[in-house]
Scaffold this motif. Sequence first.
Motif, mmCIF file in Angstrom:
data_model
loop_
_atom_site.group_PDB
_atom_site.id
_atom_site.type_symbol
_atom_site.label_atom_id
_atom_site.label_comp_id
_atom_site.label_asym_id
_atom_site.label_seq_id
_atom_site.Cartn_x
_atom_site.Cartn_y
_atom_site.Cartn_z
ATOM 1 N N GLY A 50 -2.476 -23.863 -45.248
ATOM 2 C CA GLY A 50 -3.339 -25.022 -45.407
ATOM 3 C C GLY A 50 -4.548 -25.047 -44.492
ATOM 4 N N GLU A 51 -4.848 -26.233 -43.966
ATOM 5 C CA GLU A 51 -6.092 -26.489 -43.252
ATOM 6 C C GLU A 51 -6.309 -25.671 -41.975
ATOM 7 N N PRO A 52 -5.267 -25.363 -41.181
ATOM 8 C CA PRO A 52 -5.528 -24.633 -39.929
ATOM 9 C C PRO A 52 -6.013 -23.209 -40.130
ATOM 10 N N VAL A 53 -5.727 -22.591 -41.287
ATOM 11 C CA VAL A 53 -6.007 -21.166 -41.462
ATOM 12 C C VAL A 53 -7.486 -20.836 -41.285
ATOM 13 N N PRO A 54 -8.409 -21.537 -41.975
ATOM 14 C CA PRO A 54 -9.832 -21.181 -41.797
ATOM 15 C C PRO A 54 -10.325 -21.342 -40.362
ATOM 16 N N VAL A 55 -9.793 -22.345 -39.659
ATOM 17 C CA VAL A 55 -10.258 -22.574 -38.284
ATOM 18 C C VAL A 55 -9.755 -21.466 -37.359
ATOM 19 N N LEU A 56 -8.442 -21.243 -37.354
ATOM 20 C CA LEU A 56 -7.858 -20.276 -36.428
ATOM 21 C C LEU A 56 -8.258 -18.848 -36.777
ATOM 22 N N PHE A 57 -7.925 -18.435 -37.994
ATOM 23 C CA PHE A 57 -8.160 -17.039 -38.339
ATOM 24 C C PHE A 57 -9.627 -16.756 -38.646
ATOM 25 N N GLY A 58 -10.343 -17.781 -39.054
ATOM 26 C CA GLY A 58 -11.782 -17.594 -39.188
ATOM 27 C C GLY A 58 -12.400 -17.200 -37.859
ATOM 28 N N TYR A 59 -11.969 -17.862 -36.793
ATOM 29 C CA TYR A 59 -12.471 -17.545 -35.454
ATOM 30 C C TYR A 59 -12.026 -16.141 -35.032
ATOM 31 N N LEU A 60 -10.737 -15.845 -35.208
ATOM 32 C CA LEU A 60 -10.207 -14.554 -34.754
ATOM 33 C C LEU A 60 -10.858 -13.393 -35.495
ATOM 34 N N PHE A 61 -10.944 -13.504 -36.825
ATOM 35 C CA PHE A 61 -11.526 -12.411 -37.601
ATOM 36 C C PHE A 61 -13.003 -12.225 -37.276
ATOM 37 N N SER A 62 -13.706 -13.330 -37.040
ATOM 38 C CA SER A 62 -15.139 -13.221 -36.731
ATOM 39 C C SER A 62 -15.377 -12.596 -35.363
ATOM 40 N N HIS A 63 -14.342 -12.561 -34.530
ATOM 41 C CA HIS A 63 -14.462 -11.941 -33.207
ATOM 42 C C HIS A 63 -13.825 -10.550 -33.176
ATOM 43 N N GLY A 64 -13.658 -9.954 -34.345
ATOM 44 C CA GLY A 64 -13.256 -8.549 -34.406
ATOM 45 C C GLY A 64 -11.777 -8.277 -34.432
ATOM 46 N N TRP A 65 -10.947 -9.335 -34.455
ATOM 47 C CA TRP A 65 -9.497 -9.128 -34.489
ATOM 48 C C TRP A 65 -9.035 -8.896 -35.922
ATOM 49 N N ASN A 66 -7.979 -8.101 -36.072
ATOM 50 C CA ASN A 66 -7.264 -8.045 -37.347
ATOM 51 C C ASN A 66 -5.774 -8.094 -37.055
ATOM 52 N N ILE A 67 -4.998 -8.410 -38.066
ATOM 53 C CA ILE A 67 -3.556 -8.607 -37.876
ATOM 54 C C ILE A 67 -2.840 -7.265 -37.983
ATOM 55 N N LYS A 68 -2.219 -6.860 -36.897
ATOM 56 C CA LYS A 68 -1.496 -5.589 -36.825
ATOM 57 C C LYS A 68 -0.181 -5.671 -37.589
ATOM 58 N N PHE A 69 0.557 -6.728 -37.359
ATOM 59 C CA PHE A 69 1.775 -6.980 -38.134
ATOM 60 C C PHE A 69 2.040 -8.474 -38.127
ATOM 61 N N ALA A 70 2.844 -8.903 -39.072
ATOM 62 C CA ALA A 70 3.181 -10.330 -39.151
ATOM 63 C C ALA A 70 4.553 -10.491 -39.777
ATOM 64 N N HIS A 71 5.319 -11.409 -39.235
ATOM 65 C CA HIS A 71 6.569 -11.848 -39.847
ATOM 66 C C HIS A 71 6.278 -13.162 -40.557
ATOM 67 N N ARG A 72 6.498 -13.191 -41.872
ATOM 68 C CA ARG A 72 6.319 -14.438 -42.594
ATOM 69 C C ARG A 72 7.446 -15.397 -42.235
ATOM 70 N N THR A 73 7.370 -16.628 -42.691
ATOM 71 C CA THR A 73 8.243 -17.709 -42.228
ATOM 72 C C THR A 73 9.722 -17.331 -42.204
ATOM 73 N N PHE A 74 10.365 -17.589 -41.069
ATOM 74 C CA PHE A 74 11.820 -17.410 -40.929
ATOM 75 C C PHE A 74 12.322 -18.372 -39.866
ATOM 76 N N TYR A 75 13.632 -18.484 -39.775
ATOM 77 C CA TYR A 75 14.235 -19.365 -38.767
ATOM 78 C C TYR A 75 14.234 -18.657 -37.420
ATOM 79 N N TRP A 76 13.640 -19.312 -36.429
ATOM 80 C CA TRP A 76 13.731 -18.817 -35.049
ATOM 81 C C TRP A 76 14.944 -19.489 -34.440
ATOM 82 N N GLU A 77 16.079 -18.821 -34.540
ATOM 83 C CA GLU A 77 17.329 -19.442 -34.107
ATOM 84 C C GLU A 77 17.479 -19.314 -32.609
ATOM 85 N N SER A 78 17.871 -20.416 -32.006
ATOM 86 C CA SER A 78 18.176 -20.424 -30.583
ATOM 87 C C SER A 78 19.680 -20.316 -30.455
#
Length: 926
Positions: free
Chosen positions: A566-594
């Motif tokens: 949703g809404e946060p994606v353009p703000v956060l990743f727009g900034y990161l990508f415009s500053h030369g970053w790319n995503i090396k790896f990503a885990h899509r949504t899962f339970y972070w169990e404690s």
Amino acid sequence: MAYKDRKTRKLFVETWKNRGYEKGETQQFWLSLLTNVLGYEHNDTVLFEHHTSTGGYIDVWIRQSDVMIEQKGIEIDLDKEEPRQGTLKTPLQQVQDYAASLPITEQPKYLITCNFETFRIYDRTKYGDAELKDNKFEFTLEDLIDHPEYLSCIVDPGNSRLRKEQEVSEQAGRLIGDLYDMLLKQYHDQDSEETKHSLNVLCVRIVFCLFCEDAGLFGEPDAFCNYLSKVDPSNIRIKLQHLFDNLDKPRSERDEYDEDIKVFPYVNGGLFKEKVIIPNFTQELKDFLIDKMALQVNWSNISPTIFGGIFESTLNPETRRKGGMHYTSPENIHKVIDPLFLNDLKAEFDAIRTNEELSVIQKRNRYKKFHEKLCSLVFFDPACGSGNFLTETYICLRRLEYAVLKEYKSKQVSLFDSAIEGEVQLRIKLDQFYGIEINDFAVAVAETALWISRLKANQEYLLLLDLDEKDFPLTDRANIICENALRFDWNDLVEPSRVSYILGNPPFLGHISRSEEQSNELRNVWERDDIGRLDYVTGWYKKASDYADGFNIDVAFVSTNSISMGEPVPVLFGYLFSHGWNIKFAHRTFYWESDSLEQAHVHVVIVALTKVKCPHYLFLYNHGKLVQEQKVGNINGYLLDAPNIFIEQRRDVLSPYLNPVTMGNMPRGTDLIVEPEDVETILNDHIASKYLRRFVMGRELIQNKERYCLWMEEADLQELMKSPILKYRLERIKKSRLESSAKSTRDMADTPHLFGQRAFIPRGTYLGIPKVFSENREYATCDLLNADVIPGDKVYVCDDPDGLQFAVISSKVFILWQKAIGGRLKSDCSFSNTVVWNNFPFPEITDRLRQRIISTGKNILDTRSLYPDKSLADLYDPDKMPEDLKAAHEANDRAVMDAYGFSYDMTEPEIVAELMKMYQVLTMEN
């Protein structure tokens, strides 16, 4: 247990049938068996040809699984005696002797003898060594094709050292919690900050002493216990302070006549420097500390990674109020550190080890450079908590260092030769680790966990390498400071030019949960007043991006999953990508169990950033379990294999074939809602009964629950007041609206018979869309409703006279779009008209195809009608969905996919990627 498939197991057996040379093929055989039969994931920890104190060599030691193996050539009879160290011994006697030569805590549960063809397993937990010969479990190599479970002792989680460490750590955590409660009662001012701080420091010191005692790091066995056991409880506080003072004092500065202190080393490191309040002990407290804690638990078996989290959550006053012990499991930590750096380091080491073309000298030089690389890496966790990410990283690097040093030794061009004596001083150090943590107690726990990790690693070096590392005094320490990471300048802790990796899991705090202070911190970090729906964790991404700008640093954070929706994606990743970053790896949504006594989990993603060109990997989950690791061409801000496109909020509908969607109606007064038990009363009132309508929110729509409302849109207020029931309800509504703090609600008091917000007046057939629906369902659980049904504000609606909108939103293509770019409530889909629907790139279609799609949509509704007693929740349960309903949806899917020109065999990621490309084209045209 993840045994390999039968075909893979059979290939292994056929490869090794009628062959097996002990000296040359043992390692190859067992590594292949572990990988291709058992699916064992810790081959890098398996030890071969380990030299024992008795002069023999353990052929295979799977230390993590408590298994030791004596391997013989295929021609050797497993009952035959052979001369070993001047004595005739069978293979079983050999491996028994090797096991007995180890410290008690290292001796394996299971012994195995093998000659490549026959396997014999001996269980030392069931039988004494004298009985093992007559109590073996025997099978053949060929049996592994159909019965890999015969070697289950190797892969059974219950046998793993990690499981034992977890159990001991949890037991120790419970005891520390009890000790904390007992000690707190002894302080005079229990609520003061000085008391809380002193108690926390005292508990940290006691744990450290208990560990050192059981690890044999004090001068004699049970040194700490013996020091306190003969002391009267009233004098224990004085004795403890005396001990702590001397642990921080070099032996040359101590009282040479103080016999009680002589056995204890000079620890240093700052752990015992501060003067804190120690309360009086009671007999009960003394007995608990000595009998329950010191004597009943082997503290040297705790896992620093796990125990650090338990310790901090058990004793930290902030987390203690929430109850339970919480810690991040090593398994979850490895979701970050393995793909970030550890897999590459292991692969680099393995490439040297397996390169048969290199000479001994060439390998030695390669190992030397690789070891220097390990000792140069610097890790920075700017939200380190109790240090579990740093601790696990340190442990893994020390294991890798051990493997390197072992290879040095085995090649007889030893790192320990006098000609290269200086190189022995090069070691992985704690000062390669940096952290920022806002809680001072967590800082102390993190430092202590790392010290314990260092001491445990030193002991392993002594056991496995015959290398006596210097334990005390502690000469190096991790650089962990107590600061607010979003306010503190990271450059003041460590220059970015020295840092290799930034990692960790900043606070799991969504935009709704931010305090005003935290919102202000985000505004300062992002340098903008409007931070909208940005989660707290985005502050760490922004700071990491700015800090690492111009330097070769990779970054990986565990994050609330809403950053990729949703809404946060353009703000956060727009900034990161415009500053030369790319995503090396990503885990899509899962339970972070404690892993804790009270399970606590949140829905998260893991995002790793780099500025270096490299392969991209996506980790996909279903029901919280990893189902696939994909190598992909690109990972965008929605964590999809698709171009870097951002879906912004849109006021109008992108496709001319889709109708505008709006939110349902908000009552602004509970008395406009009629619960099922009140319906009969309303029906008995000839005025009120005229206005009774079915009312649906998301719950009623999906679960087919009964609920009603009073819909008086065109009614005369004077007439309504003639009904006693309506008069009572309307007066209550008027009163509650007048009492509201919102002016807009107070202004509605003059029309209490009307819904406060009327966004949609039903005139004909319309589409009802729940605001939230389950991620587990394959389709959106929507429905067509008639004008007599009033939609509430938890339902989105749009006019749909011919059913086209229903057919489109009921398709696989739409749900993939929703899950890709829509927001989430926990892990469930959160529909949005401005982001999801208005941006949905539905293509231009012919009249004939339009009618076909409408027809397949109608067939879905007709099929549902065959199950009048089942709700949408029942019908769309992924495990219980009726076959004819599945078939109806599949026909609708094909019709919609034909509209796009999609092939029926396209994968889900391919469909989403194509939708994003279409969106890009359509928005450029518009």
